[in-house]
Design a protein around this motif. Sequence first.
Motif, short mmCIF file in Angstrom:
data_model
loop_
_atom_site.label_atom_id
_atom_site.label_comp_id
_atom_site.label_asym_id
_atom_site.label_seq_id
_atom_site.Cartn_x
_atom_site.Cartn_y
_atom_site.Cartn_z
N LYS A 130 0.85 -1.19 0.00
CA LYS A 130 0.00 0.00 0.00
C LYS A 130 0.89 1.24 0.00
O LYS A 130 2.03 1.20 0.44
CB LYS A 130 -0.96 0.02 1.18
CG LYS A 130 -0.34 0.21 2.52
CD LYS A 130 -1.41 0.26 3.60
CE LYS A 130 -0.77 0.43 4.96
NZ LYS A 130 -1.74 0.51 6.03
N ASP A 131 0.37 2.32 -0.53
CA ASP A 131 1.05 3.62 -0.54
C ASP A 131 0.30 4.54 0.40
O ASP A 131 -0.94 4.54 0.42
CB ASP A 131 1.06 4.23 -1.95
CG ASP A 131 1.94 3.46 -2.91
OD1 ASP A 131 2.98 2.95 -2.46
OD2 ASP A 131 1.59 3.37 -4.10
N GLU A 132 1.05 5.35 1.15
CA GLU A 132 0.43 6.28 2.08
C GLU A 132 1.34 7.50 2.24
O GLU A 132 2.56 7.37 2.29
CB GLU A 132 0.24 5.61 3.44
CG GLU A 132 -0.43 6.49 4.46
CD GLU A 132 -0.73 5.74 5.75
OE1 GLU A 132 -1.15 6.41 6.70
OE2 GLU A 132 -0.55 4.52 5.81
N TRP A 133 0.73 8.69 2.27
CA TRP A 133 1.47 9.90 2.55
C TRP A 133 0.56 10.97 3.12
O TRP A 133 -0.66 10.92 2.96
CB TRP A 133 2.22 10.42 1.33
CG TRP A 133 1.35 10.76 0.16
CD1 TRP A 133 0.74 11.95 -0.10
CD2 TRP A 133 0.98 9.89 -0.92
NE1 TRP A 133 0.01 11.87 -1.26
CE2 TRP A 133 0.15 10.62 -1.78
CE3 TRP A 133 1.27 8.57 -1.23
CZ2 TRP A 133 -0.38 10.08 -2.93
CZ3 TRP A 133 0.73 8.04 -2.38
CH2 TRP A 133 -0.08 8.79 -3.21
N LEU A 134 1.17 11.93 3.80
CA LEU A 134 0.45 13.03 4.42
C LEU A 134 0.93 14.33 3.79
O LEU A 134 2.14 14.54 3.65
CB LEU A 134 0.70 13.06 5.93
CG LEU A 134 -0.01 14.17 6.70
CD1 LEU A 134 -1.51 13.97 6.68
CD2 LEU A 134 0.48 14.20 8.14
N LEU A 135 -0.01 15.18 3.40
CA LEU A 135 0.30 16.48 2.81
C LEU A 135 -0.38 17.56 3.63
O LEU A 135 -1.58 17.47 3.89
CB LEU A 135 -0.20 16.54 1.36
CG LEU A 135 -0.13 17.89 0.66
CD1 LEU A 135 1.33 18.29 0.42
CD2 LEU A 135 -0.89 17.86 -0.65
N GLU A 136 0.38 18.56 4.05
CA GLU A 136 -0.18 19.73 4.72
C GLU A 136 -0.02 20.90 3.75
O GLU A 136 1.08 21.19 3.29
CB GLU A 136 0.56 20.00 6.03
CG GLU A 136 0.37 18.89 7.03
CD GLU A 136 1.09 19.15 8.34
OE1 GLU A 136 1.74 20.21 8.49
OE2 GLU A 136 0.99 18.28 9.22
N THR A 137 -1.15 21.54 3.43
CA THR A 137 -1.12 22.59 2.41
C THR A 137 -2.30 23.54 2.60
O THR A 137 -3.16 23.32 3.44
CB THR A 137 -1.16 21.95 1.00
OG1 THR A 137 -0.95 22.97 0.01
CG2 THR A 137 -2.48 21.26 0.72
N LYS A 138 -2.33 24.56 1.80
CA LYS A 138 -3.46 25.50 1.77
C LYS A 138 -4.32 25.17 0.57
O LYS A 138 -3.84 24.67 -0.45
CB LYS A 138 -2.96 26.94 1.68
CG LYS A 138 -2.20 27.38 2.90
CD LYS A 138 -1.69 28.79 2.74
CE LYS A 138 -0.89 29.19 3.98
NZ LYS A 138 -0.33 30.53 3.84
#
Length: 112
Positions: free
Chosen positions: A22-30
């Motif tokens: 599985k692929d997983e990532w977290l992005l914090e953005t506006k």
Amino acid sequence: MQRKNIYLEVDQKIRYHKQAHKDEWLLETKGELVDLKTFSKISYVDREDIPIEVKWYTQRDAGHLIAEIKQPQYTLTFNPSKQTYTSYMTPQGLWELAVETKKFNFLKQKQE
């Protein structure tokens, strides 16, 4: 109509059918939130500088919540009442996907 700038935490998980990978990532953005009578949408730029639009609305005839994720190359549609089909361009070529949605988890938002 309501339009406002928001802060997003996008937690994306992709589980591959019948595989342990599985692929997983977290992005914090506006991003930008637009609320209309017929639908709502959030627009932002992902970690690879690709514009993303997440739109959700209630299906009139069945009353089910529908979500769409649009990128320049494709649109993924999520419908908890039925399996949906879409084409998805990958570096390995075009994949035909069957999407079976179990539930929706919408983003928690905090004001800037």
